[in-house]
Design a protein around this motif. Structure first.
Motif, PDB file in Angstrom:
ATOM      1  N   HIS A 110      16.596  -0.170 -32.336  1.00 26.52           N
ATOM      2  CA  HIS A 110      17.817   0.471 -32.840  1.00 26.52           C
ATOM      3  C   HIS A 110      18.031   1.866 -32.279  1.00 26.52           C
ATOM      4  O   HIS A 110      17.072   2.618 -32.088  1.00 26.52           O
ATOM      5  CB  HIS A 110      17.814   0.426 -34.369  1.00 26.52           C
ATOM      6  N   ASP A 111      19.260   2.163 -31.993  1.00 26.09           N
ATOM      7  CA  ASP A 111      19.622   3.390 -31.297  1.00 26.09           C
ATOM      8  C   ASP A 111      19.822   4.518 -32.312  1.00 26.09           C
ATOM      9  O   ASP A 111      20.732   4.436 -33.160  1.00 26.09           O
ATOM     10  CB  ASP A 111      20.915   3.162 -30.501  1.00 26.09           C
ATOM     11  N   GLU A 112      18.982   5.558 -32.216  1.00 27.61           N
ATOM     12  CA  GLU A 112      19.069   6.651 -33.191  1.00 27.61           C
ATOM     13  C   GLU A 112      20.407   7.384 -33.074  1.00 27.61           C
ATOM     14  O   GLU A 112      20.995   7.458 -31.996  1.00 27.61           O
ATOM     15  CB  GLU A 112      17.891   7.603 -33.002  1.00 27.61           C
ATOM     16  N   ILE A 113      20.857   7.908 -34.201  1.00 26.43           N
ATOM     17  CA  ILE A 113      22.192   8.521 -34.263  1.00 26.43           C
ATOM     18  C   ILE A 113      22.088  10.050 -34.249  1.00 26.43           C
ATOM     19  O   ILE A 113      21.269  10.629 -34.979  1.00 26.43           O
ATOM     20  CB  ILE A 113      22.929   8.052 -35.550  1.00 26.43           C
ATOM     21  N   TYR A 147      29.741  11.632 -32.925  1.00 28.69           N
ATOM     22  CA  TYR A 147      28.424  10.996 -33.046  1.00 28.69           C
ATOM     23  C   TYR A 147      28.046  10.415 -31.684  1.00 28.69           C
ATOM     24  O   TYR A 147      28.917   9.985 -30.938  1.00 28.69           O
ATOM     25  CB  TYR A 147      28.455   9.839 -34.050  1.00 28.69           C
ATOM     26  N   TYR A 148      26.763  10.399 -31.396  1.00 21.06           N
ATOM     27  CA  TYR A 148      26.342   9.749 -30.145  1.00 21.06           C
ATOM     28  C   TYR A 148      24.921   9.199 -30.267  1.00 21.06           C
ATOM     29  O   TYR A 148      24.212   9.492 -31.240  1.00 21.06           O
ATOM     30  CB  TYR A 148      26.463  10.725 -28.956  1.00 21.06           C
ATOM     31  N   ARG A 149      24.544   8.375 -29.297  1.00 17.97           N
ATOM     32  CA  ARG A 149      23.173   7.792 -29.244  1.00 17.97           C
ATOM     33  C   ARG A 149      22.586   8.122 -27.889  1.00 17.97           C
ATOM     34  O   ARG A 149      23.313   8.293 -26.917  1.00 17.97           O
ATOM     35  CB  ARG A 149      23.222   6.256 -29.365  1.00 17.97           C
ATOM     36  N   LYS A 150      21.245   8.178 -27.854  1.00 14.15           N
ATOM     37  CA  LYS A 150      20.590   8.427 -26.565  1.00 14.15           C
ATOM     38  C   LYS A 150      20.224   7.106 -25.885  1.00 14.15           C
ATOM     39  O   LYS A 150      19.880   7.081 -24.714  1.00 14.15           O
ATOM     40  CB  LYS A 150      19.345   9.290 -26.779  1.00 14.15           C
ATOM     41  N   THR A 151      20.220   6.026 -26.642  1.00 17.19           N
ATOM     42  CA  THR A 151      19.956   4.689 -26.079  1.00 17.19           C
ATOM     43  C   THR A 151      21.121   3.776 -26.468  1.00 17.19           C
ATOM     44  O   THR A 151      21.933   4.141 -27.329  1.00 17.19           O
ATOM     45  CB  THR A 151      18.645   4.097 -26.657  1.00 17.19           C
ATOM     46  N   ASN A 152      21.178   2.603 -25.835  1.00 20.06           N
ATOM     47  CA  ASN A 152      22.291   1.696 -26.158  1.00 20.06           C
ATOM     48  C   ASN A 152      21.830   0.239 -26.187  1.00 20.06           C
ATOM     49  O   ASN A 152      22.418  -0.617 -25.537  1.00 20.06           O
ATOM     50  CB  ASN A 152      23.443   1.903 -25.165  1.00 20.06           C
ATOM     51  N   GLU A 176      30.022   3.749 -28.244  1.00 21.52           N
ATOM     52  CA  GLU A 176      29.219   3.766 -27.009  1.00 21.52           C
ATOM     53  C   GLU A 176      29.789   2.711 -26.050  1.00 21.52           C
ATOM     54  O   GLU A 176      30.630   1.897 -26.431  1.00 21.52           O
ATOM     55  CB  GLU A 176      27.746   3.453 -27.330  1.00 21.52           C
TER      56      GLU A 176
END
Ligand code: EPS
Length: 363
Positions: free
Chosen positions: A255-258, A267-272, A285
């Motif tokens: 799961h992609d941390e928020i 809001y953004y994620r560092k992984t997808n 994303e």
């Protein structure tokens, strides 16, 4: 409720392919050169067959557009089949005179009773009660995807108004991952009268969060994308984000941390790994799909099959074909995803003119 809807018609060797699109807002700029460039892309790619040398697919828009802008009325699109010239008698809409030897020879030559494993031939002939499999092949042929590419290009004209971008790239052809190796594999398959499949990635960027919904099964955007892409002939798998790899990842890895960017208010994620979709909705994303196509079932080196007339074993019919149509398929998949997103945007930000939708969208 679907807003952007379309139907296609047309046979592979009939007069033309058609599509009618309904649900487009008024005042949308329709870039015909762009639609034609998408059609050209679909015709290209390494490993395409002889038909693509005959056709120069381009659209004739027959209604719903005036001075390059939509009026809100249904848009009717036509793509001519240049090959029709060679099929006027065997594909005639009107009855033909079979007592004329020349005519009956032409019709007989194009009759098919040796069904191809992997194609719609056998199931189609049983379902529609046909003795001549030509009546199945003509519509089940991937030629129909030219219409969908044109419809998808119209959807892309709409998405461009919101800064949404789209792209695709080939990941694998047969066992090759590197482009030179891919070409070699295609050359070898061609020489052997065989065909090749593979996989490719489709990416949509700059989509808003909240397209689709979790509230009912038929509103989930991942389900809608999968259905749209699976409807392309020869597609065998659709993966979103980490896809099949999710099976081996732990929850903490998957799961992609928020995070929140206070400057951008975003809001953004560092992984997808989610591939841009959570809970049946876009999360802002990039939407990333991996799509797998099987090798085309029309082969110069045909497989064992049965003649449906005599029920005797026979090698399957060979109709001119491609060795590999993966690049073309990627264009079609982009088109189908564009249609799904255009529909979802119309649903969420609805309006009757492009100005009204943009006002809602950017509010
Ligand atoms: C295609 C047109 C067809 C095939 C191919 C894709 O034209 P023809 O049958 O005249 O060669 O080249 O379709 C298939 C082989 C298939 O099995 O569906 C096209 O326009 O993409």
């Amino acid at each position: 409720m679907t807003k952007f809807r379309f139907l296609t018609s047309g046979e592979s060797h009939g007069q033309c392919l058609n599509a009618i699109i309904e649900g487009l807002p008024s005042n949308l700029y329709i870039d015909i050169d762009f639609i034609n460039s998408e059609l050209k892309k679909r015709q290209g790619g390494y490993g395409r067959g002889g038909r693509m040398q005959i056709e120069h697919d381009c659209v004739k828009i027959k209604s719903g557009v005036r001075f390059s802008k939509t009026t809100g009325a249904p848009v009717c699109i036509e793509i001519q089949n240049k090959d029709w010239e060679n099929w006027k008698i065997p594909m005639s809409v009107e009855e033909v005179d079979l007592t004329d030897e020349n005519v009956s020879k032409l019709v007989e030559e194009k009759k098919i009773t040796r069904v191809r494993p992997g194609h719609a031939d056998l199931s189609g002939a049983i379902k529609y009660n046909q003795e001549d499999v030509r009546n199945i092949l003509e519509r089940s042929s991937a030629r129909e995807t030219a219409s969908r590419t044109a419809v998808g290009a119209v959807a892309k004209c709409f998405l461009k108004e919101f800064g949404i971008t789209f792209s695709s790239k080939i990941i694998q052809i047969g066992e090759a991952f590197d482009s030179e190796q891919m070409k070699k594999e295609i050359d070898i398959a061609k020489e052997q009268g065989d065909t090749l499949g593979g996989s490719f990635e489709v990416v949509f960027k700059n989509l808003p969060a909240g397209l689709g919904s979790f509230v009912n099964w038929d509103r989930r955007i991942d389900g809608l994308l999968a259905q749209a892409v699976m409807s392309i002939p020869a597609i065998k798998a659709v993966e979103i984000g980490a896809g099949a790899k999710s099976a081996v990842l732990k929850g903490s890895q998957m799961h992609d941390e928020i995070f929140y960017d206070k400057e951008k208010n975003k809001y953004y994620r560092k992984t997808n790994n989610a591939g841009g979709i959570e809970g049946g909705m876009t999360n802002g994303e990039d939407v990333v799909l991996k799509i797998t196509m099987k090798p085309i079932p029309t082969m110069k080196k045909p497989l064992q099959s049965v003649d449906i007339k005599t029920k005797e074993p026979y090698t399957a019919h060979f109709e001119r074909s491609d060795t590999c149509a993966l690049e073309a398929c990627a264009v079609v998949a982009e088109a189908m995803c564009a249609i799904v997103f255009a529909d979802a945007i119309l649903e969420k930000f609805g309006g009757d003119s492009i100005e009204e939708i943009k006002k809602n969208y950017f509010a």
